[in-house]
Each structure stands twice: as C-alpha cells, then as structure tokens.
Design a protein around this motif. Structure first.
Motif, short mmCIF file in Angstrom:
data_model
loop_
_atom_site.label_atom_id
_atom_site.label_comp_id
_atom_site.label_asym_id
_atom_site.label_seq_id
_atom_site.Cartn_x
_atom_site.Cartn_y
_atom_site.Cartn_z
N VAL A 94 2.23 -8.13 1.95
CA VAL A 94 2.16 -8.03 0.49
C VAL A 94 2.18 -9.46 -0.06
CG1 VAL A 94 3.22 -7.13 -1.60
CG2 VAL A 94 3.35 -5.82 0.52
N ILE A 95 1.08 -9.84 -0.71
CA ILE A 95 0.94 -11.20 -1.25
C ILE A 95 0.90 -11.10 -2.77
CG2 ILE A 95 -0.49 -13.28 -1.28
CD1 ILE A 95 -1.64 -12.31 1.42
N ARG A 96 1.79 -11.87 -3.43
CA ARG A 96 1.86 -11.89 -4.89
C ARG A 96 1.88 -13.35 -5.36
NH1 ARG A 96 6.75 -8.65 -6.60
NH2 ARG A 96 5.48 -6.98 -5.66
N ASP A 97 0.86 -13.73 -6.13
CA ASP A 97 0.71 -15.10 -6.62
C ASP A 97 0.62 -16.10 -5.48
OD1 ASP A 97 2.94 -14.52 -9.42
OD2 ASP A 97 0.79 -14.17 -9.22
N GLY A 98 -0.05 -15.72 -4.38
CA GLY A 98 -0.24 -16.63 -3.27
C GLY A 98 0.95 -16.77 -2.35
N VAL A 99 2.04 -16.03 -2.61
CA VAL A 99 3.26 -16.12 -1.81
C VAL A 99 3.48 -14.77 -1.14
CG1 VAL A 99 5.75 -16.53 -1.86
CG2 VAL A 99 4.25 -17.82 -3.37
N VAL A 100 3.83 -14.80 0.15
CA VAL A 100 4.06 -13.57 0.91
C VAL A 100 5.41 -12.99 0.51
CG1 VAL A 100 4.32 -12.60 3.21
CG2 VAL A 100 2.68 -14.42 2.83
N LYS A 101 5.37 -11.77 -0.03
CA LYS A 101 6.60 -11.10 -0.45
C LYS A 101 7.18 -10.22 0.66
CE LYS A 101 6.96 -12.65 -4.63
NZ LYS A 101 8.10 -13.49 -5.00
N TYR A 102 6.33 -9.67 1.51
CA TYR A 102 6.82 -8.80 2.59
C TYR A 102 5.77 -8.76 3.69
CZ TYR A 102 8.86 -4.82 5.00
OH TYR A 102 9.42 -3.99 5.96
N ASP A 103 6.27 -8.66 4.93
CA ASP A 103 5.41 -8.54 6.11
C ASP A 103 5.91 -7.36 6.93
OD1 ASP A 103 3.75 -8.77 8.23
OD2 ASP A 103 4.19 -10.88 8.67
N GLY A 104 5.10 -6.34 7.03
CA GLY A 104 5.53 -5.15 7.77
C GLY A 104 4.36 -4.40 8.36
N LYS A 105 4.52 -3.09 8.46
CA LYS A 105 3.50 -2.24 9.05
C LYS A 105 3.14 -1.12 8.09
CE LYS A 105 4.63 -3.00 13.94
NZ LYS A 105 4.97 -2.35 15.21
N VAL A 106 1.94 -0.54 8.32
CA VAL A 106 1.48 0.58 7.51
C VAL A 106 2.21 1.84 7.96
CG1 VAL A 106 -0.51 1.99 6.86
CG2 VAL A 106 -0.76 -0.49 7.15
N ALA A 107 2.87 2.52 7.04
CA ALA A 107 3.60 3.75 7.38
C ALA A 107 2.67 4.95 7.39
CB ALA A 107 4.75 3.96 6.40
N SER A 108 1.81 5.07 6.39
CA SER A 108 0.86 6.18 6.32
C SER A 108 -0.38 5.71 5.61
CB SER A 108 1.49 7.38 5.59
OG SER A 108 1.80 7.04 4.26
N LEU A 109 -1.52 6.33 5.99
CA LEU A 109 -2.81 5.97 5.41
C LEU A 109 -3.57 7.24 5.13
CD1 LEU A 109 -4.79 3.63 4.72
CD2 LEU A 109 -5.70 3.87 7.03
N ARG A 110 -3.99 7.41 3.87
CA ARG A 110 -4.69 8.63 3.47
C ARG A 110 -5.91 8.28 2.65
NH1 ARG A 110 -0.82 13.69 1.78
NH2 ARG A 110 0.32 13.88 3.75
N ARG A 111 -6.87 9.22 2.77
CA ARG A 111 -8.05 9.17 1.90
C ARG A 111 -8.14 10.52 1.24
NH1 ARG A 111 -11.98 6.88 -0.38
NH2 ARG A 111 -14.09 7.67 -0.35
N PHE A 112 -7.94 10.54 -0.10
CA PHE A 112 -7.72 11.77 -0.86
C PHE A 112 -6.50 12.49 -0.30
CE2 PHE A 112 -11.26 11.19 -3.51
CZ PHE A 112 -12.30 10.70 -2.75
N LYS A 113 -6.63 13.70 0.25
CA LYS A 113 -5.46 14.42 0.76
C LYS A 113 -5.38 14.41 2.28
CE LYS A 113 -5.06 17.61 -3.15
NZ LYS A 113 -4.98 19.03 -3.57
N ASP A 114 -6.32 13.76 2.94
CA ASP A 114 -6.40 13.80 4.40
C ASP A 114 -5.85 12.51 4.99
OD1 ASP A 114 -9.65 15.27 3.94
OD2 ASP A 114 -7.71 16.28 4.14
N ASP A 115 -5.08 12.64 6.06
CA ASP A 115 -4.66 11.47 6.83
C ASP A 115 -5.84 10.94 7.62
OD1 ASP A 115 -1.43 12.95 7.54
OD2 ASP A 115 -2.03 11.55 5.98
N VAL A 116 -6.05 9.64 7.59
CA VAL A 116 -7.17 9.02 8.30
C VAL A 116 -6.62 7.88 9.15
CG1 VAL A 116 -8.92 9.63 6.59
CG2 VAL A 116 -7.62 7.53 6.31
#
Length: 829
Positions: free
Chosen positions: A771-793
């Motif tokens: 997560v980058i805000r104003d050129g500074v890294v605010k958080y570095d982690g992993k994707v917990a869930s990824l969806r497109r509309f209502k389906d997990d992709v």
C-alpha cells in the motif's frame, strides 16, 4: 313627443302639481307654447347682458379720455428732466475729473521743487466743489476704503504746515456728485474690474495716466526705494567633542561629522593634513578612523554586532533566561525509553498508550523516533521512543540530549546487549538519571538477578544495594509493574523540579523531519521552553518559515504548544535535519534573513570541507584514490532514517572498497535521482519509499539498479555483501502489477474491502501487495482474497476492476496505489 318626455318637461317647468282637469286629472299643454316661452326668456337674458356691457364700456372710455392727456404730459416732462440731469451730471463729472488730475499734477510738481508755492491753488478745487450746488440723486463715485481712512485721518489731525514730502491735504471730493442712471432708472453695477459687464462705466477713458496706473507707479517706487534686508545665515553652534564614540568600518566623513559635531569639510581637511586623500562619501577603514580619533584626542571604540544567525547561542540565552524568570511553572517530564532491539520498548509504550504501534513497524522494529504524551493521575508525561538498532545510535544520542529521565529496558531472559551499553553511555554523557526496567518477567527463563549483576558493572547500582538507581521488574505484555514504574517516574520528576516559562518565545528541538507531497516539509518538534503558536516566524536549523499548522500526537490540530509538548508543524521552506534547534523570532523578515544566512554558511562549510592533500595525509589519500568505491544515491521516508543509513554504510569495513554517498534525501525516487545515478554509475537505494512511474521507466531504459528496502539491517547486509563480492542471488522481487483504489467498503466480519482498477500488469491471489500513499509505503503484506464481481478468481489482468482484501490491514483509503509483486528465484551468475 312621448309621455315620458312630457312628464320631464312638466317637472322642469314646475307644472307637476296635481291639478284635477277633467276626469284624468292631467295638465294638457302644447309643444309650441313651451318653445315660445323658452325663446322669450333667452331673449330677455341676452338683452340685459348687452346693456350691462355697453354701459361699462362707455364708462371706461369716458374715464380714459378724461385722464390720458395729463399722463402723457407728465411722462414727457419726466423724460426731459432725465435728459437734462444726465447732461448736467456728465458735464460736472468731466469737470471734476479734470480738476482732480490738475491737482495731482500740481502735487507732484510741488514735491519735486524745494519750496512749496501756490498752496492756495490746491485749495481752489475744494472750494469750487464746495460752492457747487448740491444735486439730489445718486452719487457719481464711491471712494475706495484707503481714501476714506486717509480722509478720516486728515480730518482728525490738526492742520500742519505743507512740506515737500507731503501731498496736498485738500483734495476735491466727489462724494456729492450724482451717478448717471440708465434707461431703467437703476444704478450701474460697479464690481471688480475685469468681470464681464461690471464697472464698464468707470473704465472709460483709462490710459497710461489714469488713476490706477498712477497709484501702481507710486507703489512700485516705494518698494524700489525701500532697503532690502538680507537674511543672516544660521551658523552652527560650536559643540564640544565627545570623550569617546562608537564607529563601524565603512563609515564616511559625513557619518563621522554627525558623531563628532564637526563639518565634513573639516574632517576631510584634517585627513588631508594627515596624508590621506579622501572625499566626503568615501568609506573609511578601521585604521583611518582610529588615526582621526587620535588626532582629535578622543577614544574610538568599534561597534560589536551580534550575530543573529547563531541560533545555538540564542537557544542557550533563552534557556538561561527561562531559568531566571519569575513566570516559571511546573512542566511535564520528558522520558526517553532506550534499550536493545526487541527488548520491549515499543511494547511498553503500547501498554501505556493502549495502542498497537509495533504492528505498523516493519519487522516489529521502530524505524524513527516517536513522541507521545500520556496522562497519569492528572499528570502529563512525554515519552520518546528511540529505535533500538545500532544504526540509530545518533538518533538515540539526540533523544538523550532533550530528555529529562531515561528508562532503560533490559530483557530478563536476554541480559545486557551491545545496544544496552550504548544507551547507558548516551544517558551518562547527557547527565540524566536512569530508571532500569527489567522487562519480560512473564517469560519462563527470566533471571532479574543476573541482569542486576550485569548492570552493576556499568555503575548502575539498585537502591536495595545502597545505590541511587531505581530498578523495577515489569512485564509490558501482561502489565505487571507498570504502575510502579510510572510512580517512580513522577517521583523522579518531582525531585528534579522541572520548570519552564510559558510566556517567553518558544525554543525546541527537531525530533524527526520528512517531506509530504500534500503538505510539504513536515517536522516533529519537542517544545522545551516558551509557547509556540500558529503563525509564529521560526528558524529551524538552516530552514525558516511561519508555523502554518500544528498537530499533536493524537492527530488533532492545536493552536499552541506548551513546554514538553511534542507537535508536528508545517510551513517551512525546506526539510530540516534531525536535532536542529527551533527558535522563534519577532518578525518573518528577520527569520528569513537568519535562515538564508545560515543556509549560505552551511553551503560554504560544505565547499570548504574538501580535504586537501598534505604530507601527513599523502599516503592515506593515495590509498583512498586507489580504492574501489560503491556510489550510492540514498532516498528515505524521513530525515533520521536517511542519516542513519548513510552513517551505517560509511562504517562498513571492507578492505579495498568504500561507500560513497553522492546524494541523500527524503521523499519518493524521482527522475533527477535516476539521472544522477546514471551519470555517476551509482546504485539507488530506497528505504520505505518507491520510485515514480516516470522514474521507474527511465531507470529501466538507462539500466540503473534501484534497490528498495523496508528493514534497515537488510539494506546494510546487502551493501556489505555486494562490497565483499559475496552477494549470492537468491530471490528477487519482481513487480507484476499496479492498482489504484477507487472505492472502499467496510464489512464488520471481513474488514476493509478495496475496489481497485488494475492499471498495468496483473494481480494474483498468491502475490504480495504493498500500500503506497504519497510515495511512501504504508504497509507490505499479502492478498487475503481476490474477487471479480461475486466470484473468487485467481488472477485479474490490466483494464479490469476487482475487489480485494489485505491480510491484517484495514487502513485502505481512496486514491491509494497498490503494488503487486512476486518473489522469483534468480540463478547465481
């Protein structure tokens, strides 16, 4: 004629009486009879009117015929009299004027002759004027006010003998002559000469010898004959020389003349006699001024100018004034928590503030100084959390300089470590009391007695053993012993009698500074004396500005900051250095002058800092020139981190290789950094920052290596391994996609869901995310869930929307940039 009309006519003629005639009872009358009656009445009325008019006309005509001859005769007589009067008045006025001119000419002739003769001739016009018969009517002339005054004065004074210097006393009087009248019988207007239609009669016959011209000639003669008195030139008072005077190098003769009460010409002459050729405006040096003072026999003292750009001296003076002030009040103590890495310093502050600070730090390690205020039993305590890594020793030293009490955290199961010893040395050099907090008492292997024995070797003897150091056993995780620690802190603060003057100008020290995209330069400042208010002109180190906003440790904007209060300020023209002094000035103009002077002095020192070759350092210089160097462009999120990294890189000891920091700054990596690195063949190291899109593409085109880190010791280890030639390629981070957060939703059981758009590349369910805000890294982690509309992709490519959540992070805001990356194995070359 109808019956209705007959009834109306009968009513008009008064014939509507109810007279019974026959059976019907109605009056019968014919139309012809009515018309004959109307004609008779009209004829009678017209005849009477004609008679009356004829009678009145005849009467008026007879009356006018009787009166007309008498009025005409009177009018003719009156006009004849007016013409005769006008002719007579004109004749008399001409005679009077002629007599008056003759009298004036005789008076002038008598003034030129030594003996006055024929005085009686001057009196004749007056007698003739007196003997003239009086004429009733308007007067011909109105004498001027000056003549009236002169006539009154002559009448009051007794008759004197005529002399050659006097004019004839008897003058013809024209007050009794009548003024001619115009046709309408009114007097002519006699206004100011020159006005349109005014005084036209009086101006007739005026020439070079008229009355007015003669008066002007006489007046001019008087002015010419009167002696002109010359004004005397004011001479300067002869003032004595002063016994001594203050001078400045560069003064001229005019400046010295004002001080010595002498004319500049005299000073120039004296210097000329001494062999110095100057003019009044030429600047004089010190020797010339002292030589002039010795010639005059007075003492010359050079004026000493106070260097207002030395804010360290101003800071010390303000501190001394506050100690001697009568407005001192009790201030909160400033407590610095020190110790080794992972001994529980931030966990203790977390317990005190009821927040989770360490979870936001990379690797659970504090990367910059944090300042917090905690209220305990209506008493405020300011805590400073310094990083525990060895690279931040300079930052710990700054924390010890501005602190009142040091709390040394030592883990009960780990004992005294190298950073613990450094913290003890910093606290002793600052001369502040130390309170030892033995932490992690809840661990099974806790041994506080062993820790106490180790600390006694460094002259930290507990009170139980007859020493003066307070030892407290605590557990930051469970809260054991926290209250006892706080009571001891307040007790130590009461014994120190910490006071400050809130009414004087504020002084303080910068804890940390950084560059924000939206707000500009931002500095975390601890106020030590006085009160800082919004709008105060300040100088911070080599920067200057006016306080635009102030934010406290809770994120609330405040209008003023009292002693021992940490605030975040904006409004500076540049990012200051950590540990820079803050001083408030009277006006913004002075603050700007001081800041610019200090920046110029700093630049001059940097230029003079070039080490020249001498016989003493010739061998070291030759050895250094033959060494290989690793050029680095360093960018960090805050100033303290950049400074600590630069010092750590320069301390790396590898034989035959040295680190050369060609540029160090704060903020995102931009195009100028890439251009500098490309020209110098340097490596770019970013700490908690990211390159801009244009800088990233430019670096890929020019082949510039950009290394990004979030933990400081990993950057040091990689640079050291690269210097030793032992950098083994294991895994390399590869950015696979960039996303932009367009909308967020908060769900109670899930957390914050980010609705993002994939700008380029792709994002997968197993990829890492930043997560980058104003050129500074605010958080570095992993994707917990990824969806497109209502389906997990599993994957979303560029040009599509998606919804995702991040593990253990919910502070996602609209406009944040998300960077998806994967760790790919790189085979060793």
């Amino acid at each position: 004629m109808t019956k209705k009309q007959e009834n109306e006519t009968s009513k008009e003629l008064g014939m509507d009486n109810k007279k019974t005639s026959g059976k019907s009872g109605k009056l019968k009358i014919s139309v012809s009879a009515i018309r004959k009656g109307e004609k008779k009445t009209e004829g009678k009325r017209s005849n009477t009117r004609r008679r009356a008019n004829n009678h009145s006309n005849n009467h008026s005509n007879d009356h006018s015929k009787r009166r007309r001859p008498a009025a005409q005769d009177l009018l003719k007589d009156l006009k004849q009299k007016q013409r005769a009067d006008e002719a007579r008045l004109d004749q008399e006025s001409k005679v009077a004027k002629h007599e008056y001119k003759k009298s004036l000419n005789k008076a002038e002739a008598s003034e030129s002759k030594p003996v006055v003769k024929k005085v009686e001739s001057a009196e004749k016009p007056a007698e003739t004027a007196a003997e003239a018969p009086k004429v009733r009517g308007p007067k011909i002339l109105k004498p001027s006010p000056a003549r009236l005054k002169q006539n009154q004065a002559n009448s009051e004074k007794p008759a004197a003998k005529p002399s050659s210097s006097r004019r004839p006393s008897s003058r013809p009087s024209f007050t009794e002559a009548p003024m001619p009248e115009n046709k309408e019988g009114r007097r002519r207007k006699s206004g100011k000469p020159g006005r349109k239609g005014q005084n036209s009669y009086a101006n007739q016959g005026r020439g070079a010898n008229s009355d007015r011209s003669q008066q002007r000639k006489r007046k001019n003669k008087k002015h010419q004959s009167a002696p002109q008195v010359k004004k005397q030139v004011t001479q300067r008072k002869d003032r004595p020389l002063p016994e001594s005077f203050e001078y400045e190098v560069g003064m001229n003769a005019q400046d010295l003349g004002k001080i010595l009460h002498r004319e500049p010409a005299e000073i120039v002459k004296k210097l000329f006699m001494l062999g110095i050729m100057i003019n009044q405006n030429q600047s004089l040096d010190k020797g010339t001024i002292e030589l002039l003072a010795a010639d005059y026999g007075i003492e010359a003292v050079e004026k000493v100018h106070e260097d207002i750009s030395d804010i360290d001296n101003i800071f010390a003076q303000e501190m001394e004034e506050s100690k001697n002030s009568e407005n001192q009040v009790v201030r909160p103590p400033v407590v610095t928590i020190m110790g080794h890495v992972d001994h529980g310093k931030t966990t203790l502050l977390d317990r005190l503030r009821h927040t989770r600070v360490s979870e936001h730090e990379a690797g659970g390690i504090t990367q910059n100084i944090g300042a917090y205020q905690v209220r305990i039993n209506d008493r405020l305590i300011t805590f400073l959390d310094t990083p525990g890594h060895a690279a931040f020793s300079s930052m710990r030293a700054r924390g010890a300089e501005i602190t009142d009490i040091v709390v040394l955290i030592v883990a009960a199961d780990d004992g005294v470590m190298p950073q613990t010893i450094e913290a003890i040395d910093h606290a002793k050099s600052a001369g502040v009391p130390i309170i030892v907090a033995i932490n992690k008492m809840d661990r099974p292997g806790a041994n506080p007695a062993h820790v106490t024995e180790q600390l006694m070797q460094y002259e930290l003897i507990p009170e139980n053993y007859g020493g003066s150091t307070i030892f407290v056993n605590i557990s930051a995780k469970t809260g054991m012993g926290i209250d006892e620690l706080l009571e001891n802190i307040i007790l130590e603060a009461d014994m120190l009698e910490l006071k400050a003057d809130p009414k004087q100008k504020a002084i303080g020290t910068v804890i940390e500074a950084r560059l924000s995209r939206g707000r500009g330069p931002v500095a975390d400042v601890l106020i030590q004396q006085g009160t800082l208010r919004v709008g105060d002109p300040i100088v911070v180190g080599d920067t200057f500005g006016r306080v635009r906003t102030m934010t406290n440790d809770k994120g609330h904007q405040v209008k003023k900051a009292t002693p021992s209060m940490p605030v975040e300020i904006t409004g500076l023209n540049d990012v200051p250095e950590s540990a820079d002094k803050l001083v408030v000035f009277a006006d913004e103009k002075t603050a700007r002058a001081v800041g610019e002077a200090r920046a110029q002095q700093s630049l001059q020192k940097q230029r003079e800092n070039v080490q020249h070759v001498t016989l003493d350092n010739l061998f070291d210089t030759m050895k250094r020139e033959s060494m290989k160097s690793v050029d680095i462009v360093l960018k960090a999120d805050v100033q303290g981190s950049a400074e600590a990294l630069a010092q750590s890189f320069q301390k790396i000891d590898v034989e035959g290789v040295r680190v050369n920091i060609i540029h160090s700054g704060v903020g995102a990596i931009n195009e100028s950094d890439v251009t500098l690195a490309s020209a110098s063949n340097a490596l770019i190291i970013g700490f908690n920052v990211r390159p801009t899109a244009t800088a990233k593409s430019q670096a890929a085109q020019e082949g510039v290596d950009i290394r990004l880190y979030s933990i400081i010791y990993k950057a040091i280890d990689d640079v050291k391994a690269a210097m030793q030639g032992m950098l083994e390629p294991t895994y390399e981070e590869k950015v696979i996609g960039n996303l932009t957060v367009r909308e967020t939703w908060k769900v109670s059981k899930i957390g914050t869901i980010a609705g993002a758009f994939v700008d380029n590349g792709y994002v997968t369910r197993e990829s890492g995310i930043r997560v980058i805000r104003d050129g500074v890294v605010k958080y570095d982690g992993k994707v917990a869930s990824l969806r497109r509309f209502k389906d997990d992709v599993k994957e979303v490519k560029a040009g599509f929307d998606c919804g995702l959540t991040i593990e253990n992070f919910n502070d996602i805001k609209e406009g944040d940039e998300l960077e998806a990356y994967e760790m790919q194995e790189v085979k060793p070359g």
